[in-house]
Enzyme design. Structure first.
Site, PDB file in Angstrom:
ATOM      1  N   GLU A 418       0.673  -1.326   0.053  1.00 44.90           N
ATOM      2  CA  GLU A 418      -0.084   0.022   0.058  1.00 44.90           C
ATOM      3  C   GLU A 418       0.861   1.209   0.027  1.00 44.90           C
ATOM      4  O   GLU A 418       0.537   1.949   0.881  1.00 44.90           O
ATOM      5  CB  GLU A 418      -0.934   0.049   1.131  1.00 44.90           C
ATOM      6  N   GLU A 495      -3.963  -8.983  -0.062  1.00 44.43           N
ATOM      7  CA  GLU A 495      -4.296  -8.769   1.240  1.00 44.43           C
ATOM      8  C   GLU A 495      -5.713  -8.803   1.258  1.00 44.43           C
ATOM      9  O   GLU A 495      -6.481  -8.170   0.420  1.00 44.43           O
ATOM     10  CB  GLU A 495      -3.641  -7.550   2.011  1.00 44.43           C
TER      11      GLU A 495
END
Ligand code: GAL
Length: 801
Positions: A418, A495
């Protein structure tokens, strides 16, 4: 454990002089007998600094976990509400005169963080990254014979916050002293690949880098591949060194190779021996595996030619009550628990792991996504690694790849999680640079990055065009159209989920889903005053989903090559959605103490062939309460539920549902579930209403420990009523006492439990708590006693051998 200096010296002499060793290289465990000071003393770098009075300890060591939780900790509850700070370590040692013609170095597997190292007062260097392995060459400054050497290490974890999760502080991974001849294989100088693998044979390609004392030296390298003790391939190559480095690439063939897989993780050993003028000068053993794999945009992941869904979890590196200090048994226990659930993959969120974790994954059959960074140049916390990015990212990434590329378990490199740069154009150049670094050192594995910007044109990491795999975090609703929106791209769900659960806690109605907090800005609504989250799989972070929501989508599409659920185990820090006193996460399938939450059995029912019937919750409620009873099951068509002998009906999973539910008015007694296939009973499960707490029972995961001071037994203390029925809501405070070994920590898995982990006093949480017992150095008998007012105490015996 104290490891007397003279004994260490003797061992060193024996190793260096080659006694009892087949290798001319000595690798010595350098963990024992360090001095530690919790604070900053700049003069402690000096060789003659007087460290008398400093605490003596053995590594690996994490000083943060030795403290009490603190609402005002600089790391915040995100960092586990435990202190950082500055600490110093010093180790004094002697080297035999015979070592004076050797190359001696010290290898650190990881120091959190900003370590600086001195040998005999000479500065060796600094390493900001807390997760990277590194070494320093010491020869220039060493003393031999009677004169002592001292290594000093300053660790600075005072600049906070520098992480979004608990990091630990100190020399929390292993340390070795390595002594080699002047002609030897370089550090991480062996690289093994298997470019061609069929059932008939495999080509094993070995690249070796040898460091020599002078150019033009005539050396030869002998390669031997062993299947356990049996030699199955061998060759010897003469070569000359150019400058002071010699490179050699060879192929060896292995007939009928046993291929590494998650169900049968076969390993081989390569022994490399280096000769200079026909004298053996170095020897190294490298474990490797033979497997071939690829990702397909339409059909997902293939291992050894067969499709395999990657069924993974993300884990942070802490080991619960023992903190970040590396312990092989604690890691192995986590993997054993996950393996039984059917998990076959681990994502090392969001940093390079301890090498021991990779060794275990090689041996136990887990696929690893080995991750490098949580930030690049743009920050997530004010004092994080972004400050070190410019100077260090290249070296850190290179070292990670060189260190880990021989592990068969490692199948994906992740260059970041991220990362902020996905949102701006600087992401393009950095993605290309990092991918190129990885490819230059290992062209055999795909590179991914865990992304959240889902609009292709706006995602600059994706737009760099350098990734082999599209790593999608969350957004399970987008899987469906992925092939249309990203034609030809290979997808992995890097994820998922971020559901929230506290073991043994149940919020009705079980089919109303709490998304916490709704949009990240509004206050948490519907939260529990005791900082708990429901175990019905009905609470999730607003960016995530329940477990069922995501897994249903992943299993539907072959092109989703697999998933990494956030997370396998609860971890210290990030107690979303709660503030203090919550200080550990709610995301785990297994709680911080290692007790599975109910959701564990959903995965076991979906991911394994083990017959499963899991009925929950417990059966102790206020009279008349409407209680939702759930069952996860497999290998059966239906489940019938009985309350005190009366049938409450038979249920089948409807449509895509992965569980069945009965809404029942509580009355004390027994609920019983029976699963059936074609009308024939498969399994039964019964839960009885428990009376008041009466007795403690202790169940060790292992009762035979290895002597040596590092092995652990994880002992579950569970509270029962007078009839031997487990009491599901018991919160009795238990006092643990260990003789013959030590108490390494206690826990109960409750995210807001206030007791420090070192405390021998621990309240049971929802009927259970955990004592971790550490083996003594010597063989002998260990006893563990658990006592609590008004309960029958319990003592068990463990053996240290
Ligand atoms: C993700 C992030 C993880 C963790 C998780 C919690 O976005 O990558 O590190 O913070 O959220 O849900």
């Amino acid at each position: 454990m104290r490891f007397p200096g003279s004994l260490f010296f003797l061992l060193l002499v024996l190793c260096l002089e080659g006694y009892g060793q087949t290798s001319p290289r000595a690798t010595i465990n350098f963990n024992q007998d360090w001095k530690f000071y919790p604070g900053d003393i700049q003069e402690a770098s000096a060789a003659n600094f007087d460290d008398t009075g400093w605490r003596i300890l053995n590594l690996p060591h994490d000083w943060s976990v030795e403290a009490q939780f603190d609402e005002n900790a600089a790391a915040t509850t995100q960092g586990g509400a435990l202190p950082g700070g500055i600490g110093w370590y010093r180790k004094t040692f002697r080297l035999p005169a015979s070592a004076s013609n050797k190359s001696v170095s010290v290898e650190f597997d990881g120091i959190y963080r900003n370590s600086e190292v001195w040998i005999n007062g000479h500065y060796l260097g600094k390493r900001p990254n807390g997760y990277i392995s590194f070494k320093y060459d010491l020869d220039r400054w060493l003393h031999y014979g009677a004169e002592k050497n001292v290594i000093s290490v300053r660790v600075n974890n005072a600049e906070q916050p520098n992480s979004r999760w608990y990091t630990g502080s100190g020399i929390y991974r292993n340390v070795r002293l390595v002594s080699k001849n002047r002609v030897a294989i370089a550090h991480w100088g062996t690289f093994i690949t298997t470019p061609q693998v069929t059932a008939a044979n495999a080509t094993v390609r070995v690249k070796t880098t040898v460091k020599t004392s002078r150019p033009g030296l005539r050396i030869s390298i002998e390669y031997t591949i062993m299947d356990r003790d049996k030699v199955i391939a061998t060759r010897r190559d003469p070569l000359y060194s150019v400058d002071t480095t010699a490179l050699n690439t060879v192929d060896l063939t292995i007939p009928s190779p046993k291929r590494w897989s998650v169900s049968s993780p076969s390993l081989y050993t390569l022994r490399t021996r280096v000769f200079a003028n026909n004298q053996l000068t170095d020897q190294e053993e490298t474990t490797f595996g033979i497997r071939d794999f690829y990702f397909d945009a339409a059909k997902g992941f293939f291992l050894n030619g067969k499709p395999l869904k990657i069924l993974g979890v993300c884990n942070h590196h802490d080991l619960g009550a023992i903190g970040a200090a590396v312990n092989v048994r604690a890691m192995e226990r986590q993997l054993e628990i996950l393996k039984k659930m059917g998990c076959n993959a681990i994502r090392t969120a969001h940093n390079p792991p301890a090498t021991e974790l990779l060794d275990l994954c090689d041996k136990m059959g887990f696929i690893v996504m080995d991750e490098a960074f949580d930030v690049w140049k743009k920050k997530k916390t004010s004092k994080g690694y972004h400050l070190d990015w410019d100077e260090w990212h290249k070296t850190d990434l290179e070292d990670q790849v060189k260190r880990d590329r021989n592990h068969p378990s490692v199948m994906i490199w992740s260059i970041g999680n991220e990362i902020r740069e996905q949102f701006d154009s600087t992401g393009v150049a950095i993605t290309r640079e990092l991918t190129a670094i990885v490819k230059s050192l290992d062209p055999t594995r795909p590179v991914t990055s865990a992304l959240t910007e889902t609009v292709a044109e706006k995602n600059f990491i994706y737009r760099a065009g350098a990734l082999d795999l599209y790593g999608l975090n969350y957004n399970h609703k987008l899987y469906k159209d992925f092939p249309v929106n990203y034609p030809g791209q290979k997808l992995i769900a890097t994820e998922t989920t971020s559901a929230l659960e506290t073991r043994g806690q149940y919020d009705m109605n079980s089919d109303s889903i709490r998304r916490w907090p709704k949009d990240g800005k509004t206050k948490l609504t519907g939260a529990n005053p005791d900082w708990t989250a429901s175990s019905y799989d009905n609470a999730a972070a607003y960016w995530g989903s329940t477990h069922e929501e995501t897994w249903k989508e992943v299993k539907k599409y072959d092109f989703v090559s697999g998933l990494f659920i956030w997370t396998g185990f609860d971890y210290l820090g990030e107690p979303h959605p709660y503030p203090w006193p919550a200080r550990s996460s709610y995301f785990g399938i297994v709680d911080l103490a290692g007790f599975p939450k109910d959701i564990y059995y959903l995965y076991q029912s979906e991911w394994t062939n083990t017959p499963v019937l899991h009925l929950f919750p417990h059966w102790n409620w206020p009279p008349g309460k409407i209680v939702d009873l759930w069952a996860y099951f497999n290998q059966a068509d239906e489940v019938e539920l009985f309350l005190n002998g009366r049938s409450l009906g038979t249920k089948r999973k409807q449509g895509e549902a992965l569980h069945v539910l009965w809404r029942v008015a509580y009355e004390p007694g027994t609920v019983k579930a029976v699963s059936r296939k074609n009308g024939k009973m498969v399994l039964t499960r019964e839960i009885q209403t428990a009376g008041p707490p009466a007795e403690i029972r202790l169940t060790p995961d292992r009762d035979l420990l290895k002597a040596g001071g590092t092995d652990l037994s994880f002992v579950t203390a569970q509270i029962f009523d007078k009839d031997g029925i487990p009491v599901p809501n018991a919160m009795n405070e238990i006092t643990f006492n260990v003789t013959g070994g030590t108490l390494a920590g206690t826990d109960n898995g409750y995210q807001a439990s206030p007791e420090p982990f070192y405390s021998p006093l621990r309240k049971a949480y929802n009927g259970k708590c955990l004592a971790i017992v550490r083996s003594p150095v010597k063989a002998g008998t260990i006893t563990l006693t658990a006592s609590s007012p008004n309960l029958l105490p319990k003592t068990i015996t463990l053996i240290s051998k």
